[in-house]
Design an enzyme around this catalytic site. Structure first.
Site, PDB file in Angstrom:
ATOM      1  N   GLY A  11       0.814  -1.221   0.000  1.00 47.49           N
ATOM      2  CA  GLY A  11       0.000   0.000   0.000  1.00 47.49           C
ATOM      3  C   GLY A  11       0.844   1.266   0.000  1.00 47.49           C
ATOM      4  O   GLY A  11       2.068   1.234  -0.017  1.00 47.49           O
ATOM      5  N   ASP A  32      -0.126  -9.146   1.609  1.00 46.17           N
ATOM      6  CA  ASP A  32      -1.086  -8.208   1.038  1.00 46.17           C
ATOM      7  C   ASP A  32      -1.895  -8.992   0.018  1.00 46.17           C
ATOM      8  O   ASP A  32      -1.436 -10.029  -0.478  1.00 46.17           O
ATOM      9  CB  ASP A  32      -0.303  -7.049   0.364  1.00 46.17           C
ATOM     10  N   ASP A  47      -5.503 -13.127   1.316  1.00 47.15           N
ATOM     11  CA  ASP A  47      -6.611 -12.314   1.818  1.00 47.15           C
ATOM     12  C   ASP A  47      -6.649 -12.516   3.331  1.00 47.15           C
ATOM     13  O   ASP A  47      -7.030 -13.587   3.816  1.00 47.15           O
ATOM     14  CB  ASP A  47      -7.932 -12.738   1.181  1.00 47.15           C
ATOM     15  N   SER A 111      -5.175   5.906  13.354  1.00 50.20           N
ATOM     16  CA  SER A 111      -5.307   7.098  12.502  1.00 50.20           C
ATOM     17  C   SER A 111      -5.623   8.313  13.366  1.00 50.20           C
ATOM     18  O   SER A 111      -6.351   8.198  14.368  1.00 50.20           O
ATOM     19  CB  SER A 111      -6.440   6.870  11.511  1.00 50.20           C
ATOM     20  N   THR A 113      -7.725  10.361  12.656  1.00 51.33           N
ATOM     21  CA  THR A 113      -9.172  10.606  12.553  1.00 51.33           C
ATOM     22  C   THR A 113      -9.926  10.176  13.815  1.00 51.33           C
ATOM     23  O   THR A 113     -11.076  10.567  13.996  1.00 51.33           O
ATOM     24  CB  THR A 113      -9.798   9.870  11.350  1.00 51.33           C
ATOM     25  N   TYR A 142     -14.909   4.488   9.749  1.00 50.95           N
ATOM     26  CA  TYR A 142     -13.448   4.362   9.704  1.00 50.95           C
ATOM     27  C   TYR A 142     -12.841   4.748  11.060  1.00 50.95           C
ATOM     28  O   TYR A 142     -12.073   3.973  11.647  1.00 50.95           O
ATOM     29  CB  TYR A 142     -12.891   5.260   8.593  1.00 50.95           C
ATOM     30  N   LYS A 146     -10.877   2.426  14.038  1.00 47.59           N
ATOM     31  CA  LYS A 146      -9.536   2.667  14.572  1.00 47.59           C
ATOM     32  C   LYS A 146      -9.571   2.794  16.101  1.00 47.59           C
ATOM     33  O   LYS A 146      -8.650   2.355  16.786  1.00 47.59           O
ATOM     34  CB  LYS A 146      -8.926   3.923  13.935  1.00 47.59           C
TER      35      LYS A 146
HETATM   36  N1  NAD Z   1      -2.583   7.009   4.058  1.00 46.82           N
HETATM   37  C1  NAD Z   1      -2.839   7.754   5.134  1.00 46.82           C
HETATM   38  O1  NAD Z   1      -2.795   8.978   5.051  1.00 46.82           O
HETATM   39  C2  NAD Z   1      -3.134   7.116   6.461  1.00 46.82           C
HETATM   40  C3  NAD Z   1      -3.342   7.961   7.566  1.00 46.82           C
HETATM   41  C4  NAD Z   1      -3.647   7.381   8.791  1.00 46.82           C
HETATM   42  C5  NAD Z   1      -3.710   6.006   8.921  1.00 46.82           C
HETATM   43  N2  NAD Z   1      -3.504   5.212   7.832  1.00 46.82           N
HETATM   44  C6  NAD Z   1      -3.576   3.770   8.010  1.00 46.82           C
HETATM   45  O2  NAD Z   1      -2.356   3.200   7.553  1.00 46.82           O
HETATM   46  C7  NAD Z   1      -2.618   1.932   6.973  1.00 46.82           C
HETATM   47  C8  NAD Z   1      -2.082   1.889   5.555  1.00 46.82           C
HETATM   48  O3  NAD Z   1      -2.717   2.914   4.799  1.00 46.82           O
HETATM   49  P1  NAD Z   1      -2.378   3.131   3.249  1.00 46.82           P
HETATM   50  O4  NAD Z   1      -2.625   4.556   2.940  1.00 46.82           O
HETATM   51  O5  NAD Z   1      -1.078   2.525   2.919  1.00 46.82           O
HETATM   52  O6  NAD Z   1      -3.568   2.291   2.577  1.00 46.82           O
HETATM   53  P2  NAD Z   1      -3.571   1.511   1.183  1.00 46.82           P
HETATM   54  O7  NAD Z   1      -4.997   1.303   0.818  1.00 46.82           O
HETATM   55  O8  NAD Z   1      -2.676   2.184   0.199  1.00 46.82           O
HETATM   56  O9  NAD Z   1      -2.915   0.133   1.588  1.00 46.82           O
HETATM   57  C9  NAD Z   1      -3.611  -0.836   2.311  1.00 46.82           C
HETATM   58  C10 NAD Z   1      -3.131  -2.175   1.820  1.00 46.82           C
HETATM   59  O10 NAD Z   1      -3.834  -3.183   2.551  1.00 46.82           O
HETATM   60  C11 NAD Z   1      -4.140  -4.210   1.653  1.00 46.82           C
HETATM   61  N3  NAD Z   1      -5.310  -4.943   2.110  1.00 46.82           N
HETATM   62  C12 NAD Z   1      -6.548  -4.442   2.342  1.00 46.82           C
HETATM   63  N4  NAD Z   1      -7.376  -5.435   2.696  1.00 46.82           N
HETATM   64  C13 NAD Z   1      -6.649  -6.571   2.692  1.00 46.82           C
HETATM   65  C14 NAD Z   1      -6.948  -7.933   2.957  1.00 46.82           C
HETATM   66  N5  NAD Z   1      -8.192  -8.339   3.265  1.00 46.82           N
HETATM   67  N6  NAD Z   1      -5.960  -8.841   2.877  1.00 46.82           N
HETATM   68  C15 NAD Z   1      -4.707  -8.466   2.522  1.00 46.82           C
HETATM   69  N7  NAD Z   1      -4.363  -7.202   2.243  1.00 46.82           N
HETATM   70  C16 NAD Z   1      -5.329  -6.265   2.327  1.00 46.82           C
HETATM   71  C17 NAD Z   1      -4.417  -3.526   0.311  1.00 46.82           C
HETATM   72  O11 NAD Z   1      -4.249  -4.427  -0.791  1.00 46.82           O
HETATM   73  C18 NAD Z   1      -3.411  -2.391   0.332  1.00 46.82           C
HETATM   74  O12 NAD Z   1      -2.207  -2.716  -0.347  1.00 46.82           O
HETATM   75  C19 NAD Z   1      -4.118   1.709   7.081  1.00 46.82           C
HETATM   76  O13 NAD Z   1      -4.391   0.963   8.244  1.00 46.82           O
HETATM   77  C20 NAD Z   1      -4.672   3.117   7.201  1.00 46.82           C
HETATM   78  O14 NAD Z   1      -5.914   3.121   7.845  1.00 46.82           O
HETATM   79  C21 NAD Z   1      -3.211   5.739   6.595  1.00 46.82           C
END
Ligand code: NAD
Length: 300
Positions: A11, A32, A47, A111, A113, A142, A146
């Site tokens: 991700g 992932d 998954d 997060s 949030t 969401y 969290k």
């Molecule tokens: N991006 C941000 O600004 C941000 C801010 C605060 C918190 N977060 C948290 O950080 C974490 C990563 O965020 P991100 O921006 O990289 O999100 P993203 O959507 O880019 O990455 C999430 C990854 O999780 C994988 N995934 C989802 N469901 C899955 C499953 N059932 N089995 C296997 N893999 C699965 C997806 O394929 C994806 O690659 C998350 O928990 C998100 O809530 C992100």
């Protein structure tokens, strides 16, 4: 060196976490649903909602540490009940698989949030900058997922804390390295557009962190988890706000409901304090938007 599983390693945040951990000398396995070319990690396509598949993958890897990032990461991407169910189910699935595999450290991505900003009913902080002691007030599926995750972390400390270290971190709006040069950020806008139109960033209180800094935070936590209180929560953000001016002015103009606490901020200070991470782990974000943003080929 530890063997570390990163869930969601493909991700936006995961890619930089995997890279930072590999550069720090860890052996990294990304689990992932998807995969990416060129990652410095073994990649397993699983998954994680499938309990048996998750347990089998972790049993084979036998990680020392687990970093759980996999989630539906965008509020509103699915209906609230679905985001809540999927994100909490992922936490349970990964927690059980990690514990059964013998992992002794587990860090989970929460997060900012959870604070509840952006609520349609209005939002007012009790004080600024926000720190980990400020009450949470989630207003969507969401944020609620969290908060539930953070509660599960505290539960896990009570149940398993005698042999496993747990932590939760709240990364601010993650900017991946290519996004400084114009790739779209999570909400679809470029960083330059977020600076030019402060309303885009005001909704998240002008928060941000470079994904590489967040990756280095994860490494710092893995190295020092034995020395900090079990179950600690950390804001992980840049020390300044993603706003071209004094933060307090930005709050008064774009978030009038929070203006009462704006005077508590000075200069370009972030609305979120990452002092806990600095004091407990010696981590501080190094990459600031004024240095990183590439505007028309010229660094800001
Ligand atoms: N991006 C941000 O600004 C941000 C801010 C605060 C918190 N977060 C948290 O950080 C974490 C990563 O965020 P991100 O921006 O990289 O999100 P993203 O959507 O880019 O990455 C999430 C990854 O999780 C994988 N995934 C989802 N469901 C899955 C499953 N059932 N089995 C296997 N893999 C699965 C997806 O394929 C994806 O690659 C998350 O928990 C998100 O809530 C992100």
């Amino acid at each position: 060196m530890s063997r570390v599983v990163v869930t969601g390693g493909a991700g936006r945040l995961g890619r930089s976490v995997v890279t930072a951990l590999a550069e720090a000398g860890h052996e990294v396995v990304s689990i992932d649903r998807g995969s990416l070319e060129g990652m410095p990690a073994t990649q397993l396509s699983v998954d994680l909602l499938d309990l048996d598949a998750a347990a089998a993958a972790f049993a084979e890897i036998r990680p020392d540490a687990v970093v759980h990032l996999a989630a539906i990461a965008v509020p509103g991407a699915l209906p609230d009940p679905d985001i809540y169910r999927i994100n909490t189910q992922l936490v349970w699935s990964v927690l059980q698989a990690a514990l059964a595999s013998g992992a002794t450290k587990m860090l989970l991505a929460s997060s900012p949030t959870v604070m509840g900003y952006g609520s349609p009913s209005g939002w007012e902080p009790q004080y600024l900058p926000l720190d980990e002691k400020h009450p949470t007030a989630p207003w969507n599926g969401y944020g609620a997922s969290k908060v539930a995750m953070e509660q599960i972390v505290q539960m896990a400390v009570r149940q398993h804390g005698h042999r496993t270290r747990f932590g939760a971190f709240r990364p601010c709006y993650v900017i991946a390295p290519e996004e400084w040069a114009g790739a779209p950020t999570q909400q679809g806008h470029t960083v330059a557009e977020r600076i030019a139109n402060p309303e885009l960033s005001a909704v998240a209180l002008f928060n941000y962190v470079d994904a590489r800094d967040a990756g280095e935070f994860v490494d710092a936590w893995i190295r020092k988890a034995d020395d900090v209180p079990n179950g600690s929560t950390f804001f992980v953000g840049a020390p300044d706000a993603l706003y071209d001016g004094d933060t307090a002015d930005g709050i008064r103009q774009y978030l009038p409901a929070a203006a009462g606490a704006a005077d508590q901020l000075s200069g370009t200070q972030s609305v979120f304090s990452s002092d806990n991470a600095e004091q407990l782990l010696g981590w501080r974000a190094k990459r600031l938007w004024r240095d990183e943003l590439v505007r028309e080929g010229v660094t800001a």
